[in-house]
Design an enzyme around this catalytic site. Structure first.
Site, PDB file in Angstrom:
ATOM      1  N   SER A   1       0.825  -1.213   0.000  1.00  0.00           N
ATOM      2  CA  SER A   1       0.000   0.000   0.000  1.00  0.00           C
ATOM      3  C   SER A   1       0.857   1.262   0.000  1.00  0.00           C
ATOM      4  O   SER A   1       1.689   1.460   0.879  1.00  0.00           O
ATOM      5  CB  SER A   1      -0.907   0.008   1.233  1.00  0.00           C
ATOM      6  OG  SER A   1      -1.814  -1.055   1.200  1.00  0.00           O
TER       7      SER A   1
ATOM      8  N   HIS B   1      -3.487   0.628  -4.746  1.00  0.00           N
ATOM      9  CA  HIS B   1      -2.856  -0.453  -5.503  1.00  0.00           C
ATOM     10  C   HIS B   1      -3.245  -0.301  -6.976  1.00  0.00           C
ATOM     11  O   HIS B   1      -4.429  -0.282  -7.314  1.00  0.00           O
ATOM     12  CB  HIS B   1      -3.335  -1.820  -4.997  1.00  0.00           C
ATOM     13  CG  HIS B   1      -2.775  -2.195  -3.651  1.00  0.00           C
ATOM     14  ND1 HIS B   1      -2.097  -3.377  -3.448  1.00  0.00           N
ATOM     15  CD2 HIS B   1      -2.783  -1.553  -2.463  1.00  0.00           C
ATOM     16  CE1 HIS B   1      -1.721  -3.436  -2.174  1.00  0.00           C
ATOM     17  NE2 HIS B   1      -2.137  -2.345  -1.563  1.00  0.00           N
TER      18      HIS B   1
ATOM     19  N   HIS C   1      -4.866  -9.828  -1.084  1.00  0.00           N
ATOM     20  CA  HIS C   1      -4.926 -10.091   0.350  1.00  0.00           C
ATOM     21  C   HIS C   1      -6.011 -11.122   0.660  1.00  0.00           C
ATOM     22  O   HIS C   1      -7.048 -11.169   0.012  1.00  0.00           O
ATOM     23  CB  HIS C   1      -5.245  -8.815   1.137  1.00  0.00           C
ATOM     24  CG  HIS C   1      -4.323  -7.670   0.883  1.00  0.00           C
ATOM     25  ND1 HIS C   1      -4.422  -6.874  -0.225  1.00  0.00           N
ATOM     26  CD2 HIS C   1      -3.274  -7.182   1.608  1.00  0.00           C
ATOM     27  CE1 HIS C   1      -3.478  -5.936  -0.184  1.00  0.00           C
ATOM     28  NE2 HIS C   1      -2.771  -6.099   0.903  1.00  0.00           N
TER      29      HIS C   1
ATOM     30  N   TYR D   1      -7.948 -10.913   3.130  1.00  0.00           N
ATOM     31  CA  TYR D   1      -9.160 -10.229   3.583  1.00  0.00           C
ATOM     32  C   TYR D   1     -10.056  -9.766   2.434  1.00  0.00           C
ATOM     33  O   TYR D   1     -11.219  -9.408   2.646  1.00  0.00           O
ATOM     34  CB  TYR D   1      -8.819  -9.042   4.494  1.00  0.00           C
ATOM     35  CG  TYR D   1      -8.088  -7.887   3.847  1.00  0.00           C
ATOM     36  CD1 TYR D   1      -8.705  -7.040   2.925  1.00  0.00           C
ATOM     37  CD2 TYR D   1      -6.762  -7.626   4.176  1.00  0.00           C
ATOM     38  CE1 TYR D   1      -8.036  -5.979   2.349  1.00  0.00           C
ATOM     39  CE2 TYR D   1      -6.077  -6.560   3.613  1.00  0.00           C
ATOM     40  CZ  TYR D   1      -6.723  -5.746   2.702  1.00  0.00           C
ATOM     41  OH  TYR D   1      -6.045  -4.687   2.120  1.00  0.00           O
ATOM     42  N   GLU D   2      -9.530  -9.766   1.211  1.00  0.00           N
ATOM     43  CA  GLU D   2     -10.363  -9.399   0.069  1.00  0.00           C
ATOM     44  C   GLU D   2     -11.325 -10.519  -0.322  1.00  0.00           C
ATOM     45  O   GLU D   2     -12.190 -10.327  -1.180  1.00  0.00           O
ATOM     46  CB  GLU D   2      -9.481  -9.044  -1.128  1.00  0.00           C
ATOM     47  CG  GLU D   2      -8.650  -7.786  -0.937  1.00  0.00           C
ATOM     48  CD  GLU D   2      -7.718  -7.523  -2.102  1.00  0.00           C
ATOM     49  OE1 GLU D   2      -8.192  -6.984  -3.123  1.00  0.00           O
ATOM     50  OE2 GLU D   2      -6.518  -7.862  -2.003  1.00  0.00           O
TER      51      GLU D   2
ATOM     52  N   ALA E   1       3.227  -1.809   3.982  1.00  0.00           N
ATOM     53  CA  ALA E   1       2.991  -0.785   4.991  1.00  0.00           C
ATOM     54  C   ALA E   1       2.487  -1.512   6.225  1.00  0.00           C
ATOM     55  O   ALA E   1       1.606  -2.364   6.127  1.00  0.00           O
ATOM     56  CB  ALA E   1       1.963   0.217   4.496  1.00  0.00           C
TER      57      ALA E   1
ATOM     58  N   MET F   1      -1.214  -7.063   7.123  1.00  0.00           N
ATOM     59  CA  MET F   1      -2.212  -7.982   6.587  1.00  0.00           C
ATOM     60  C   MET F   1      -1.736  -8.677   5.313  1.00  0.00           C
ATOM     61  O   MET F   1      -2.552  -9.077   4.483  1.00  0.00           O
ATOM     62  CB  MET F   1      -3.515  -7.219   6.312  1.00  0.00           C
ATOM     63  CG  MET F   1      -4.036  -6.441   7.513  1.00  0.00           C
ATOM     64  SD  MET F   1      -5.452  -5.395   7.092  1.00  0.00           S
ATOM     65  CE  MET F   1      -5.621  -4.416   8.604  1.00  0.00           C
ATOM     66  N   SER F   2      -0.429  -8.825   5.164  1.00  0.00           N
ATOM     67  CA  SER F   2       0.092  -9.404   3.917  1.00  0.00           C
ATOM     68  C   SER F   2       1.444 -10.045   4.156  1.00  0.00           C
ATOM     69  O   SER F   2       1.810 -10.361   5.283  1.00  0.00           O
ATOM     70  CB  SER F   2       0.234  -8.298   2.853  1.00  0.00           C
ATOM     71  OG  SER F   2       1.242  -7.368   3.236  1.00  0.00           O
TER      72      SER F   2
ATOM     73  N   ASN G   1       2.053   3.791  10.643  1.00  0.00           N
ATOM     74  CA  ASN G   1       1.332   4.316  11.799  1.00  0.00           C
ATOM     75  C   ASN G   1       1.693   3.458  13.007  1.00  0.00           C
ATOM     76  O   ASN G   1       2.229   2.358  12.852  1.00  0.00           O
ATOM     77  CB  ASN G   1      -0.184   4.269  11.559  1.00  0.00           C
ATOM     78  CG  ASN G   1      -0.661   2.859  11.197  1.00  0.00           C
ATOM     79  OD1 ASN G   1      -0.656   2.471  10.025  1.00  0.00           O
ATOM     80  ND2 ASN G   1      -1.049   2.085  12.195  1.00  0.00           N
TER      81      ASN G   1
ATOM     82  N   HIS H   1      -6.750   3.987   6.783  1.00  0.00           N
ATOM     83  CA  HIS H   1      -5.937   3.668   5.613  1.00  0.00           C
ATOM     84  C   HIS H   1      -5.374   4.943   4.986  1.00  0.00           C
ATOM     85  O   HIS H   1      -4.295   4.922   4.382  1.00  0.00           O
ATOM     86  CB  HIS H   1      -6.776   2.891   4.593  1.00  0.00           C
ATOM     87  CG  HIS H   1      -5.979   2.330   3.460  1.00  0.00           C
ATOM     88  ND1 HIS H   1      -5.027   1.352   3.625  1.00  0.00           N
ATOM     89  CD2 HIS H   1      -5.979   2.617   2.128  1.00  0.00           C
ATOM     90  CE1 HIS H   1      -4.483   1.056   2.455  1.00  0.00           C
ATOM     91  NE2 HIS H   1      -5.035   1.809   1.533  1.00  0.00           N
TER      92      HIS H   1
END
Length: 272
Positions: free
Chosen positions: A29, A60, A82, A84-85, A112, A210-211, A234, A246
């Protein structure tokens, strides 16, 4: 994992390329700008590649970009997939299998991530020295295809030590305060609670995202050497008294653009 599907995608891509890529790049990201630095680029939208999923995440670009970077023949994922997608891990890691079929030997994975270790700050670059899979999922679950890799791959050096040394040397020459740490993979898409972050601190996590972990597992299964770099976008929940978004991720990665680009490009120059 269907070998025929991998070969079909690789053949489609190969027909469009004038080079044989040796290094693969997966850009997270806000970090896809590295692909814009590739010389004589060939860009291929994911939706046109047989078997490829489509990236649905803001920030992306959703395309493969191949060419040369610092004299090194590369293929870059400008945006990743991902769990989560809603994609299964076989789909999430399919591009890594295709990269291997294209001839890629080394994989540079960026992301990120949220800072779990309070010693980290937004904008820091963190060399990933190891990871924790906190999801209970693994992309290698299911029948193993021995032509792709062994049934039980060793993960003791998931992140190649020699490539880490290259990264440290480059950072030193740049006077870049390169942090190091352990990356934790959670499924997302919800951010962690403060209690979950306290737990991750206790088990040795330094950053969370998350990746990355499923891609590295598959890359190691395929015999590729991996280098991982997180941009701390962050601080994770509960460390600072502020909500997470995000938008903050994209904003922070934009601020570190120049140092990130120079760092990864100089590392690539020494990987040839």
């Amino acid at each position: 994992m269907n070998i025929q599907n991998i070969q079909e995608a690789a053949s489609y891509i190969t027909e469009k390329l004038s080079i044989s890529p040796k290094v693969g790049l997966i850009l997270g990201s806000g970090l896809g700008m590295l692909a814009d630095e590739i010389e004589n680029p060939v860009k291929i939208k994911y939706e046109t590649i047989p078997g490829f999923p489509v990236s649905t995440v803001e920030g992306h670009a959703g395309q493969l970009v191949s060419g040369t970077l610092m004299g090194v023949p590369v293929v870059a994922m400008q945006g990743r997939f991902h769990y989560y997608e809603g994609y299964g891990l076989e789909a999430v890691t399919f591009p890594v299998r295709v990269m291997k079929a294209l001839g890629v030997e080394k994989l540079v994975v960026t992301n990120a991530a949220g800072g779990v270790n309070p010693a980290l700050n937004p904008g820091d670059l963190m060399l990933i020295t190891d990871h924790i899979n906190n999801t209970g999922q693994d992309p290698l679950i299911g029948p193993n295809e021995s032509k792709l890799g062994v049934r039980f791959p060793d993960m003791s050096t998931a992140y190649d030590r020699a490539l880490q040394e290259v990264a440290r040397d480059v950072a030193k020459e740049m006077n870049l305060d390169l942090k190091e740490g352990v990356y934790v993979w959670n499924t997302g898409p919800s951010y962690e609670t403060p209690a979950e972050i306290r737990m991750l601190q206790k088990v040795g996590g330094d950053a969370v995202g998350m990746s990355t972990v499923p891609e590295v597992i598959v890359a190691r299964h395929a015999g590729m050497n991996c280098l991982g770099v997180s941009c701390i976008s962050n601080m994770a929940a509960g460390i600072l008294d502020q909500p997470l978004s995000h938008d903050e991720v994209i904003e922070t990665t934009e601020k570190v653009r120049d140092s990130f680009l120079r760092f990864v490009k100089d590392v690539l120059a020494r990987m040839s």
